[in-house]
Design an enzyme around this catalytic site. Structure first.
Site, PDB file in Angstrom:
ATOM      1  N   ARG A 110       0.739  -1.214  -0.210  1.00 60.01           N
ATOM      2  CA  ARG A 110      -0.112  -0.060   0.111  1.00 60.01           C
ATOM      3  C   ARG A 110       0.922   1.390   0.006  1.00 60.01           C
ATOM      4  NH1 ARG A 110       2.485   1.833   3.705  1.00 60.01           N
ATOM      5  NH2 ARG A 110       0.834   3.500   3.543  1.00 60.01           N
ATOM      6  N   GLY A 111       0.088   2.376  -0.163  1.00 58.93           N
ATOM      7  CA  GLY A 111       0.990   3.537  -0.246  1.00 58.93           C
ATOM      8  C   GLY A 111       1.036   4.112  -1.676  1.00 58.93           C
ATOM      9  N   ASP A 149      -2.241  10.917  -1.839  1.00 59.11           N
ATOM     10  CA  ASP A 149      -2.694   9.882  -2.577  1.00 59.11           C
ATOM     11  C   ASP A 149      -3.102  10.429  -4.112  1.00 59.11           C
ATOM     12  OD1 ASP A 149      -3.169   8.673   0.118  1.00 59.11           O
ATOM     13  OD2 ASP A 149      -2.845   7.154  -1.201  1.00 59.11           O
ATOM     14  N   GLN A 206      -1.395   2.061   9.818  1.00 54.29           N
ATOM     15  CA  GLN A 206      -0.218   2.174   9.107  1.00 54.29           C
ATOM     16  C   GLN A 206       0.832   3.001   9.803  1.00 54.29           C
ATOM     17  OE1 GLN A 206      -3.414   2.781   8.210  1.00 54.29           O
ATOM     18  NE2 GLN A 206      -3.519   2.319   5.866  1.00 54.29           N
ATOM     19  N   ARG A 266      -7.387  -0.434  -6.733  1.00 53.28           N
ATOM     20  CA  ARG A 266      -8.036   0.606  -5.810  1.00 53.28           C
ATOM     21  C   ARG A 266      -8.228   1.837  -6.299  1.00 53.28           C
ATOM     22  NH1 ARG A 266      -4.609   0.943  -0.473  1.00 53.28           N
ATOM     23  NH2 ARG A 266      -6.148   2.322   0.338  1.00 53.28           N
TER      24      ARG A 266
HETATM   25  O1  MRU Z   1      -4.369   3.011   2.173  1.00 47.62           O
HETATM   26  P1  MRU Z   1      -2.861   3.423   2.106  1.00 47.62           P
HETATM   27  O2  MRU Z   1      -2.093   2.615   3.280  1.00 47.62           O
HETATM   28  O3  MRU Z   1      -2.434   2.961   0.694  1.00 47.62           O
HETATM   29  O4  MRU Z   1      -2.956   4.938   2.273  1.00 47.62           O
HETATM   30  C1  MRU Z   1      -1.611   5.486   2.261  1.00 47.62           C
HETATM   31  C2  MRU Z   1      -1.662   6.805   2.442  1.00 47.62           C
HETATM   32  O5  MRU Z   1      -2.349   7.410   2.706  1.00 47.62           O
HETATM   33  C3  MRU Z   1      -0.211   7.474   2.503  1.00 47.62           C
HETATM   34  O6  MRU Z   1      -0.209   8.438   3.519  1.00 47.62           O
HETATM   35  C4  MRU Z   1      -0.043   7.897   1.193  1.00 47.62           C
HETATM   36  O7  MRU Z   1      -0.176   6.939  -0.073  1.00 47.62           O
HETATM   37  C5  MRU Z   1       1.307   8.733   1.180  1.00 47.62           C
HETATM   38  S1  MRU Z   1       2.566   8.774  -0.003  1.00 47.62           S
HETATM   39  C6  MRU Z   1       3.748   7.443   0.560  1.00 47.62           C
END
Ligand code: MRU
Length: 344
Positions: free
Chosen positions: A45-46, A236, A195, A88
């Site tokens: 994720r991220g 995101d 996270q 996603r």
């Molecule tokens: O749902 P996730 O864990 O994929 O969300 C991730 C985030 O919101 C992060 O803060 C975002 O991608 C930051 S950039 C590395």
């Protein structure tokens, strides 16, 4: 360096982020469907990490369909690209990476399937490598706004685990730490998926960066009490006017930061900017399962029968943002002007 994504001999190895920090295990993907599953179920994720993973999903699809005739190969590749694209909805890096791979496929469509596979693999490798370089550039720019001895608040995980390596907001934190700024970090635990508590804390501990983990609802008190010098978060998806979708809870932090005049920075690569949308209203916000809220590590913590609202992201309005730290430099308001200037 922590590497969340590794591709060797046609297997994509992902650190299984659902299992951290208790178990450090790799999740193997040998097909594009396994990659789609890994993104959808948040093995990885991220935003930037999802983009790079998706690119390798396309490579695996090419491997799977390599022995088909060209027409079938191209048809199946098209379906695979569409399938991964929908894994996603909010992080635009996913759509960006799929578009880039689709363009490569179309550029080399006249080669034989084996050669197309090789070209796609080269492109995915470039995406991965570029992301690390981009993160290092962002880290250098971001470090300029970190005062010596600063206490930094961050939300969610924006580190090596959320990218190809080094990180976005956590990349700036790393840079400040390794350049001797003597910083201190408060990491929000980031309910519901934790996270911050599971992943950011894991990265901070691994690299001995001085830090404390806090429950999300402690952040307002820290900010009011003057304990935070700067807030750094990732993104995101960023709209043309600077409105930014990030992990749920980011918007709330931005409101408190504005109330107490604490600088609030987004750290994100240009690939996180969606140049096709004007404002945050056009960003689709993913809603995830009720179990993420009613359960903690598989144990029910809410009564049976309770209904749940579980948006995974929120949109921080551009007027709450001090600056957007990108590899091209720090964008300042009015964001629409500064964002259009860096459009490649
Ligand atoms: O749902 P996730 O864990 O994929 O969300 C991730 C985030 O919101 C992060 O803060 C975002 O991608 C930051 S950039 C590395």
């Amino acid at each position: 360096m922590i590497r969340a994504i590794d591709f060797k001999e046609d297997i994509l190895y992902l650190i299984d982020q659902r299992r951290l920090p208790i178990h450090e295990e790799l999740f193997e993907c040998k097909t594009h469907s396994e990659v789609e599953y890994a993104i959808r179920e948040m093995v990885v994720r991220g935003a930037p990490a999802i983009g790079a993973t998706a690119a390798y999903g396309v490579v695996l699809a090419a491997k799977e369909f390599m022995n088909d005739n060209k027409e079938d190969f191209l048809g199946k590749m098209n379906d695979a690209l569409d399938f991964i694209n929908k894994s996603r909805p909010t992080a635009v890096n996913l759509m960006w990476a799929i578009k880039r791979m689709r363009n490569k496929l179309s550029e080399y469509k006249d080669l034989d399937t084996k050669q197309i596979y090789t070209k796609l693999k080269e492109e995915a490798d470039i995406i991965l490598k570029e992301d690390i370089q981009t993160n290092k550039q962002m880290a250098r720019h971001g470090n300029e706004v970190i005062p010596k001895g600063a206490t930094i608040l961050t939300h969610c995980n924006t580190g090596a685990l959320a990218t190809a390596g080094y990180g976005t907001a956590l990349g700036v934190i790393r840079e400040a730490h390794y350049t001797g700024k003597d910083i201190f970090v408060y990491a929000d635990e980031t309910r519901p998926r934790l996270q911050g508590g599971r992943l950011t804390a894991w990265e901070l501990v691994k690299e001995n960066i001085p830090a404390k983990l806090v429950a999300d609802n402690a952040a307002a008190t820290l900010i009011r009490d003057g304990k935070i010098d700067v807030i750094l978060v990732g993104a995101d998806r960023i709209a043309l006017n600077g409105d930014t979708a990030n992990k749920i809870g980011t918007f709330m932090l931005s409101v408190i930061a504005k109330r107490y005049n604490v600088p609030f920075y987004i750290v994100a690569p240009v690939t996180t900017i969606d140049f096709d949308i004007e404002t945050g209203e056009d960003i689709e916000i993913e809603e995830r399962s009720s179990e993420e809220v009613t359960h903690v590590f598989g144990n029910r913590v809410a009564p049976m029968g309770i209904d749940v609202y579980n948006p995974a992201f929120d949109v921080t309005p551009h007027e709450n943002i001090t600056g957007i730290i990108t590899e091209e430099g720090i964008l300042k308001p009015p964001f629409k002007e500064s964002i259009i200037k860096i459009k490649k």
